[in-house]
Design a protein around this motif. Structure first.
Motif, PDB file in Angstrom:
ATOM      1  N   SER A 256      15.721  21.771  -5.567  1.00  0.00           N
ATOM      2  CA  SER A 256      15.160  22.351  -6.802  1.00  0.00           C
ATOM      3  C   SER A 256      14.221  23.499  -6.475  1.00  0.00           C
ATOM      4  CB  SER A 256      14.353  21.322  -7.593  1.00  0.00           C
ATOM      5  OG  SER A 256      14.966  20.088  -7.583  1.00  0.00           O
ATOM      6  N   LEU A 257      13.463  23.371  -5.371  1.00  0.00           N
ATOM      7  CA  LEU A 257      12.464  24.404  -5.030  1.00  0.00           C
ATOM      8  C   LEU A 257      13.123  25.684  -4.526  1.00  0.00           C
ATOM      9  CD1 LEU A 257       9.944  22.120  -3.067  1.00  0.00           C
ATOM     10  CD2 LEU A 257       9.585  23.134  -5.325  1.00  0.00           C
ATOM     11  N   GLY A 258      14.226  25.544  -3.814  1.00  0.00           N
ATOM     12  CA  GLY A 258      14.945  26.708  -3.277  1.00  0.00           C
ATOM     13  C   GLY A 258      14.440  27.151  -1.921  1.00  0.00           C
ATOM     14  N   ALA A 259      13.151  26.984  -1.651  1.00  0.00           N
ATOM     15  CA  ALA A 259      12.587  27.408  -0.356  1.00  0.00           C
ATOM     16  C   ALA A 259      11.289  26.646  -0.122  1.00  0.00           C
ATOM     17  CB  ALA A 259      12.319  28.909  -0.362  1.00  0.00           C
ATOM     18  N   TYR A 260      10.908  26.560   1.168  1.00  0.00           N
ATOM     19  CA  TYR A 260       9.637  25.905   1.513  1.00  0.00           C
ATOM     20  C   TYR A 260       8.523  26.938   1.369  1.00  0.00           C
ATOM     21  CZ  TYR A 260      12.773  22.429   3.586  1.00  0.00           C
ATOM     22  OH  TYR A 260      13.755  21.487   3.781  1.00  0.00           O
ATOM     23  N   ARG A 261       7.698  26.813   0.330  1.00  0.00           N
ATOM     24  CA  ARG A 261       6.632  27.794   0.066  1.00  0.00           C
ATOM     25  C   ARG A 261       5.284  27.101  -0.078  1.00  0.00           C
ATOM     26  NH1 ARG A 261      10.150  29.650  -3.889  1.00  0.00           N
ATOM     27  NH2 ARG A 261      11.413  31.412  -3.164  1.00  0.00           N
ATOM     28  N   VAL A 262       4.224  27.861   0.219  1.00  0.00           N
ATOM     29  CA  VAL A 262       2.868  27.347   0.024  1.00  0.00           C
ATOM     30  C   VAL A 262       2.645  27.119  -1.473  1.00  0.00           C
ATOM     31  CG1 VAL A 262       0.411  27.817   0.336  1.00  0.00           C
ATOM     32  CG2 VAL A 262       2.061  28.647   2.040  1.00  0.00           C
ATOM     33  N   GLN A 263       2.068  25.961  -1.806  1.00  0.00           N
ATOM     34  CA  GLN A 263       1.835  25.592  -3.206  1.00  0.00           C
ATOM     35  C   GLN A 263       0.383  25.921  -3.576  1.00  0.00           C
ATOM     36  OE1 GLN A 263       4.713  23.946  -4.902  1.00  0.00           O
ATOM     37  NE2 GLN A 263       5.511  24.926  -3.038  1.00  0.00           N
ATOM     38  N   ARG A 264       0.215  26.699  -4.647  1.00  0.00           N
ATOM     39  CA  ARG A 264      -1.139  27.126  -5.025  1.00  0.00           C
ATOM     40  C   ARG A 264      -1.528  26.683  -6.431  1.00  0.00           C
ATOM     41  NH1 ARG A 264       0.597  31.259  -1.577  1.00  0.00           N
ATOM     42  NH2 ARG A 264      -0.883  31.558   0.129  1.00  0.00           N
ATOM     43  N   SER A 265      -0.615  25.943  -7.081  1.00  0.00           N
ATOM     44  CA  SER A 265      -0.876  25.559  -8.469  1.00  0.00           C
ATOM     45  C   SER A 265      -1.881  24.403  -8.540  1.00  0.00           C
ATOM     46  CB  SER A 265       0.444  25.137  -9.114  1.00  0.00           C
ATOM     47  OG  SER A 265       0.189  24.318 -10.207  1.00  0.00           O
ATOM     48  N   HIS A 266      -2.692  24.426  -9.629  1.00  0.00           N
ATOM     49  CA  HIS A 266      -3.635  23.325  -9.845  1.00  0.00           C
ATOM     50  C   HIS A 266      -2.937  22.023 -10.191  1.00  0.00           C
ATOM     51  CE1 HIS A 266      -6.829  26.246  -9.494  1.00  0.00           C
ATOM     52  NE2 HIS A 266      -7.644  25.206  -9.367  1.00  0.00           N
ATOM     53  N   ASN A 267      -1.632  22.102 -10.471  1.00  0.00           N
ATOM     54  CA  ASN A 267      -0.868  20.859 -10.703  1.00  0.00           C
ATOM     55  C   ASN A 267      -0.956  19.934  -9.507  1.00  0.00           C
ATOM     56  OD1 ASN A 267      -0.061  21.911 -13.084  1.00  0.00           O
ATOM     57  ND2 ASN A 267       2.007  22.514 -12.396  1.00  0.00           N
TER      58      ASN A 267
ATOM     59  N   PRO B 185       0.822  -1.210   0.000  1.00  0.00           N
ATOM     60  CA  PRO B 185       0.000   0.000   0.000  1.00  0.00           C
ATOM     61  C   PRO B 185       0.860   1.266   0.000  1.00  0.00           C
ATOM     62  CG  PRO B 185      -0.709  -1.541   1.721  1.00  0.00           C
ATOM     63  CD  PRO B 185       0.630  -2.013   1.217  1.00  0.00           C
ATOM     64  N   VAL B 186       0.439   2.235  -0.813  1.00  0.00           N
ATOM     65  CA  VAL B 186       1.231   3.467  -0.980  1.00  0.00           C
ATOM     66  C   VAL B 186       0.423   4.698  -0.597  1.00  0.00           C
ATOM     67  CG1 VAL B 186       2.472   4.938  -2.635  1.00  0.00           C
ATOM     68  CG2 VAL B 186       2.547   2.455  -2.883  1.00  0.00           C
ATOM     69  N   MET B 187       1.017   5.493   0.292  1.00  0.00           N
ATOM     70  CA  MET B 187       0.495   6.832   0.590  1.00  0.00           C
ATOM     71  C   MET B 187       1.349   7.779  -0.252  1.00  0.00           C
ATOM     72  SD  MET B 187       0.565   8.662   4.343  1.00  0.00           S
ATOM     73  CE  MET B 187      -1.046   8.258   4.969  1.00  0.00           C
ATOM     74  N   ALA B 188       0.693   8.592  -1.087  1.00  0.00           N
ATOM     75  CA  ALA B 188       1.456   9.529  -1.931  1.00  0.00           C
ATOM     76  C   ALA B 188       1.488  10.892  -1.247  1.00  0.00           C
ATOM     77  CB  ALA B 188       0.821   9.635  -3.299  1.00  0.00           C
ATOM     78  N   HIS B 189       2.504  11.671  -1.524  1.00  0.00           N
ATOM     79  CA  HIS B 189       2.714  12.975  -0.872  1.00  0.00           C
ATOM     80  C   HIS B 189       2.903  13.999  -1.982  1.00  0.00           C
ATOM     81  CE1 HIS B 189       5.285  15.249   2.395  1.00  0.00           C
ATOM     82  NE2 HIS B 189       4.790  16.104   1.523  1.00  0.00           N
ATOM     83  N   VAL B 190       1.958  14.958  -2.071  1.00  0.00           N
ATOM     84  CA  VAL B 190       2.036  15.982  -3.111  1.00  0.00           C
ATOM     85  C   VAL B 190       1.961  17.374  -2.478  1.00  0.00           C
ATOM     86  CG1 VAL B 190       0.927  14.388  -4.759  1.00  0.00           C
ATOM     87  CG2 VAL B 190      -0.454  16.117  -3.606  1.00  0.00           C
ATOM     88  N   GLY B 191       2.073  18.397  -3.319  1.00  0.00           N
ATOM     89  CA  GLY B 191       2.124  19.765  -2.795  1.00  0.00           C
ATOM     90  C   GLY B 191       3.579  20.138  -2.561  1.00  0.00           C
ATOM     91  N   LEU B 192       3.865  20.626  -1.376  1.00  0.00           N
ATOM     92  CA  LEU B 192       5.268  20.909  -1.039  1.00  0.00           C
ATOM     93  C   LEU B 192       5.966  19.580  -0.767  1.00  0.00           C
ATOM     94  CD1 LEU B 192       7.589  22.834  -0.313  1.00  0.00           C
ATOM     95  CD2 LEU B 192       6.700  22.860   2.009  1.00  0.00           C
TER      96      LEU B 192
END
Ligand code: KIV
Length: 265
Positions: A152-163, A138-145
């Motif tokens: 690659s991101l450079g900083a921990y930021r709130v993610q607002r994209s519909h992606n 069983p897999v729990m997936a982790h998306v967003g930040l």
């Protein structure tokens, strides 16, 4: 006393979502904290790779190794009776693809007894999730930040994209049994939660998720210094432990401890 209730299962989490019952998830990294979380009624314990920061004192989650994650996950599983235990696949242990991910996840299930694994997920991980689920993992997936992508991101930021919604839907399609949404706007979390049949578990994702996860040390107030906006401290355990330790130092130095009550005849 630990509870003797049956362990929460992966299918039960989807039922909880359907019935509108919130799912409570907390991290734990060792035997005593896992035992406390289990006794308190947490549904899912995540042995997060955040242990690199919280327990090991690193700046990011990147350094923690597979062997270290296995070591902590085994003690957490052994401490619990009711909570479903999820082991977090550390950075570098699954990014090569399905074969690597199956090898490491089989080790998690066999060597620690954990019930599921978590991985940080994007379009490149779909084949991997399908392969793991196909292998009975069983897999729990982790998306967003995704903290493992901090370089690659450079900083921990709130993610607002519909992606984020697309990533969550793709992970569900690939067979994930739930999705962690980290640091996304409440609106994005609401959208993802309404579009998925599997539960969303938010951290810094607002009130609309099917469940919430927090780092144990953060919500009991053991973490030093500033914590992110979404962290609510339900206690100030750090002060309590510091005061107890200072009192111990004081009594030993004054010769007040141990007195007759704490000594053998
Ligand atoms: O590693 C971790 O603790 C996590 C949670 C923050 C979701 O991934």
């Amino acid at each position: 006393m630990t509870s003797s209730a049956a362990r929460v299962t992966v299918p039960q989490l989807e039922v909880m979502k359907r019935e509108g019952r919130k799912i409570v998830v907390a991290t734990a990294y060792d035997f005593p904290t896992a035992q406390i979380a289990d006794e308190a009624g947490v549904d899912v314990i995540l042995v997060g790779d955040s242990l690199a920061v919280v327990v090991q004192g690193h700046e990011t989650t990147l350094p923690v190794t597979v062997e270290q994650m296995l070591y902590h996950t085994e003690m957490v599983r052994r401490a619990t009776q009711r909570a479903l235990v999820v082991g977090d696949l550390p950075f570098g242990s699954y990014q090569q693809g399905p074969a690597q991910a199956i090898d490491v996840s089989v080790r998690f299930l066999k060597e620690t007894g954990c019930d599921a694994v978590k991985l940080e997920s994007g379009p490149r991980q779909m084949e991997t999730i399908e392969a793991l689920v196909g292998a009975g993992i069983p897999v729990m997936a982790h998306v967003g930040l995704k903290p493992q992508s901090i370089r690659s991101l450079g900083a921990y930021r709130v993610q607002r994209s519909h992606n984020v919604v697309d990533d969550a839907k793709a992970a569900e399609q690939a067979g994930a049994f739930s999705i962690v949404l980290e640091c996304v706007s409440s609106e994005i979390a609401r959208e993802a939660t309404s579009q998925l049949a599997i539960p969303t578990i938010g951290i810094g994702a607002g009130p609309h998720c099917d469940g919430q996860v927090l780092v144990f040390h953060d919500f009991v107030g053991l973490t030093a210094g500033r914590t992110p906006k979404f962290v609510k401290k339900f206690a100030d355990v750090r002060s309590l432990i510091r005061d107890a330790t200072a009192a111990y130092c004081d009594e030993v130095r004054r010769g007040a401890y141990p007195d007759a009550d704490y000594s053998y005849e």
